[in-house]
Design a protein around this motif. Structure first.
Motif, short mmCIF file in Angstrom:
data_model
loop_
_atom_site.label_atom_id
_atom_site.label_comp_id
_atom_site.label_asym_id
_atom_site.label_seq_id
_atom_site.Cartn_x
_atom_site.Cartn_y
_atom_site.Cartn_z
N UNK A 120 0.83 -1.22 0.00
CA UNK A 120 0.00 0.00 0.00
C UNK A 120 0.86 1.26 0.00
N UNK A 121 1.89 1.28 0.83
CA UNK A 121 2.76 2.45 0.87
C UNK A 121 3.51 2.62 -0.45
N UNK A 122 3.93 1.50 -1.04
CA UNK A 122 4.71 1.58 -2.27
C UNK A 122 3.87 2.10 -3.43
N UNK A 123 2.63 1.66 -3.52
CA UNK A 123 1.82 2.03 -4.69
C UNK A 123 0.98 3.28 -4.47
N UNK A 124 0.49 3.46 -3.23
CA UNK A 124 -0.46 4.55 -2.99
C UNK A 124 0.07 5.62 -2.04
N UNK A 125 1.20 5.35 -1.37
CA UNK A 125 1.81 6.34 -0.50
C UNK A 125 1.09 6.55 0.82
N UNK A 126 0.16 5.66 1.15
CA UNK A 126 -0.62 5.82 2.38
C UNK A 126 -1.19 4.47 2.79
N UNK A 127 -1.30 4.23 4.12
CA UNK A 127 -1.89 2.98 4.60
C UNK A 127 -2.31 3.14 6.05
N UNK A 128 -3.37 2.43 6.40
CA UNK A 128 -3.82 2.33 7.78
C UNK A 128 -4.12 0.86 8.03
N UNK A 129 -3.27 0.21 8.82
CA UNK A 129 -3.37 -1.23 9.01
C UNK A 129 -3.41 -1.54 10.50
N UNK A 130 -4.43 -2.25 10.93
CA UNK A 130 -4.53 -2.64 12.33
C UNK A 130 -3.37 -3.55 12.70
N UNK A 131 -2.85 -3.37 13.91
CA UNK A 131 -1.83 -4.30 14.38
C UNK A 131 -2.41 -5.70 14.39
N UNK A 132 -1.66 -6.69 13.92
CA UNK A 132 -2.23 -8.01 13.64
C UNK A 132 -2.32 -8.90 14.85
N UNK A 133 -3.14 -9.99 14.67
CA UNK A 133 -3.26 -11.04 15.67
C UNK A 133 -2.67 -12.32 15.13
N UNK A 134 -3.24 -13.47 15.57
CA UNK A 134 -2.73 -14.77 15.12
C UNK A 134 -2.48 -15.68 16.28
N UNK A 135 -1.67 -16.72 16.09
CA UNK A 135 -1.41 -17.69 17.15
C UNK A 135 -0.60 -17.05 18.28
N UNK A 136 -0.93 -17.43 19.52
CA UNK A 136 -0.22 -16.91 20.69
C UNK A 136 0.99 -17.79 20.98
N UNK A 137 2.02 -17.72 20.14
CA UNK A 137 3.20 -18.58 20.29
C UNK A 137 4.43 -17.78 20.66
N UNK A 138 4.26 -16.49 20.97
CA UNK A 138 5.40 -15.69 21.36
C UNK A 138 5.42 -14.37 20.63
N UNK A 139 6.38 -13.53 21.02
CA UNK A 139 6.47 -12.19 20.46
C UNK A 139 6.90 -12.23 19.00
N UNK A 140 6.14 -11.56 18.14
CA UNK A 140 6.52 -11.44 16.73
C UNK A 140 6.32 -9.97 16.37
N UNK A 141 7.19 -9.09 16.89
CA UNK A 141 6.98 -7.65 16.72
C UNK A 141 7.12 -7.22 15.27
N UNK A 142 6.41 -6.15 14.93
CA UNK A 142 6.47 -5.62 13.56
C UNK A 142 7.49 -4.50 13.44
N UNK A 143 8.29 -4.29 14.48
CA UNK A 143 9.25 -3.18 14.43
C UNK A 143 10.24 -3.32 13.29
N UNK A 144 10.60 -4.57 12.92
CA UNK A 144 11.55 -4.75 11.82
C UNK A 144 10.96 -4.27 10.51
N UNK A 145 9.64 -4.44 10.32
CA UNK A 145 8.94 -3.93 9.14
C UNK A 145 8.97 -2.40 9.15
N UNK A 146 8.59 -1.83 10.29
CA UNK A 146 8.41 -0.37 10.37
C UNK A 146 9.72 0.37 10.25
N UNK A 147 10.78 -0.15 10.87
CA UNK A 147 12.08 0.52 10.79
C UNK A 147 12.57 0.63 9.35
N UNK A 148 12.44 -0.44 8.60
CA UNK A 148 12.89 -0.40 7.21
C UNK A 148 12.04 0.55 6.38
#
Length: 436
Positions: A109-137
């Motif tokens: 979305x950011x690459x093609x449209x320059x804007x995005x609003x994405x809820x922080x995700x859920x999924x299996x409760x198997x441990x920390x899977x932070x999105x900071x690596x995505x956001x920093x890049x």
């Protein structure tokens, strides 16, 4: 709520077709946002996570025409992102909360449209899977990002992301996929170092190449992407699911039998086949009509030998097969030590295996399993996707009746697992309110 009821003690016999890889299909669906023309995706597994991801794209304004194969185990989807700008750029919490992979729409979305609003995700409760690596890049690529009321709110002031030379702090499959997609429409060249090397990432990269993205280093830890102004459509077939295939291999290893897996990539399965071969199973590769086939044999009375396992990023032993292998080791002679190095909370299935009669102990990130154990059926509860499969495998081995509750976890990642197992002679039934 659905549950599985299993009568154990029956070796598995016959052949089973492996569905497309869920973990490859999810980012490929996200990549459809980048195309200026419709994208056709084949061999999508008919699981709830795939349906949810398609609904996320529809909520963004895409159209998605979906058809099932004859058996209903796989889907073909034609996704058209031409209506995204009119449909809005928000991936809502109601959909994202059930599935972590939904964060993979952020980069496109950011690459093609320059804007995005994405809820922080859920999924299996198997441990920390932070999105900071995505956001920093993405911030290094020029995005401005804030976390507001549980949403990642992001925009690109310059209008277009810029290419960067980026080294991931740690190996991350999701971050590699997100930034790989974002880089395809960025200005200049992006180099991603310490990138994850899973086959699912290579599958995504091959799809992006077919859409017109120049990518070098596919299958290695360094990816070089030259950004282009626009991408087109494509017709892409998803690779076979190595985790589903590995689950069937573990089921045969634990319960015994002789099974031919159709449409697999043996090279993607080396870590699990090497392990099970050392445990005493026999493997044979052969050509099939739809690709390579793999036969596994463990005859009645043939002992399994306990072996140690440590999960590591690909090409090491996958964390997504750690739980299933634990079920195998309950039937192996000797002591096996299983070390989990990827997720810190991925031994939740161990207590349920103990209820069935397994002899094991957990010490931090290490499980010590003594076998063989005579498992006895009882009611157990699934705690996450792969734990569900583990309890099914244990139920196939256990004497008497095993009931696996909360199998909605299983439906997130396995297409028709109980039907496929029934085709191999397993006595297994789904009961309850209907399939997800």
């Amino acid at each position: 709520m659905d549950r599985l009821v299993i009568q154990g003690g029956v070796p598995l016999q016959g052949r089973v077709a492996v569905s497309g890889a869920k973990n490859a299909a999810l980012p490929c669906i996200g990549a459809a946002l980048l195309g200026g023309d419709p994208v056709t995706l084949r061999h999508l597994p008919a699981v709830s996570d795939i349906r949810t991801m398609l609904r996320v794209l529809q909520a963004l304004g895409c159209t998605a025409e979906v058809t099932k194969d004859e058996e209903g185990f796989e889907l073909t989807a034609v996704v058209d992102a031409s209506g995204v700008a009119a449909g809005g750029l928000q991936a809502p919490y109601e959909l994202v909360k059930t599935m972590r992979a939904s964060i993979l729409v952020l980069g496109p979305l950011l690459a093609r449209y320059g804007k995005a609003s994405v809820s922080l995700p859920g999924g299996c409760a198997i441990g920390a899977r932070p999105v900071n690596l995505h956001l920093e890049a993405l911030e290094r690529m020029g995005a401005v990002i804030e976390i507001d009321k549980g949403y990642v709110e992001a925009h690109v002031p310059a209008g277009r992301l810029k290419g960067i030379d980026h080294t991931f702090e740690k190996v991350s499959v999701g971050a590699t996929e997100n930034i790989l997609m974002a880089a395809c429409l960025a200005t200049g060249t992006t180099i991603l170092r310490n990138a994850a090397m899973e086959p699912e990432i290579s599958d995504l990269a091959e799809m992006l190449v077919s859409m017109g993205a120049p990518i070098e280093g596919i299958g290695t830890s360094t990816l070089t992407i030259r950004g282009v102004d626009a991408l087109g459509g494509c017709d892409h077939g998803i690779i076979p699911d190595r985790i589903e295939a590995g689950t069937f291999l573990c089921a045969v290893a634990a319960a015994g039998g002789d099974v031919l897996l159709e449409r697999v990539e043996p090279a993607h399965l080396r870590s699990i086949t090497d392990l099970l071969e050392r445990c005493g199973c026999v493997f044979t590769e052969r050509e099939g009509q739809a690709g390579l086939n793999l036969r596994i044999q463990r005859e009645a009375g043939q002992k399994l030998h306990a072996k140690d396992v440590t999960t590591t990023p690909y090409p090491g032993f996958p964390t997504d097969l750690q739980a299933q292998v634990m079920a195998v080791m309950t039937q192996a002679t000797g002591i096996s030590v299983i070390r989990e190095t990827i997720f810190e909370n991925r031994f939740q299935h161990a207590m349920e295996l103990e209820r069935l009669g397994a002899n094991l102990r957990i010490d931090g990130g290490t499980a010590i399993v003594a076998g063989p154990s005579a498992l006895t059926g009882c009611t157990v509860m699934a705690t996450d996707l792969r734990a569900s499969a583990t309890l099914v495998i244990a139920g196939l081995v256990a004497k008497g009746e095993t009931t696996v509750d909360r199998i909605y976890h299983l439906d997130r990642g396995y297409s028709g697992l109980e039907q496929k197992l029934k085709g191999l002679g397993a006595r297994i039934e789904r009961v309850g309110g209907g399939k997800v």
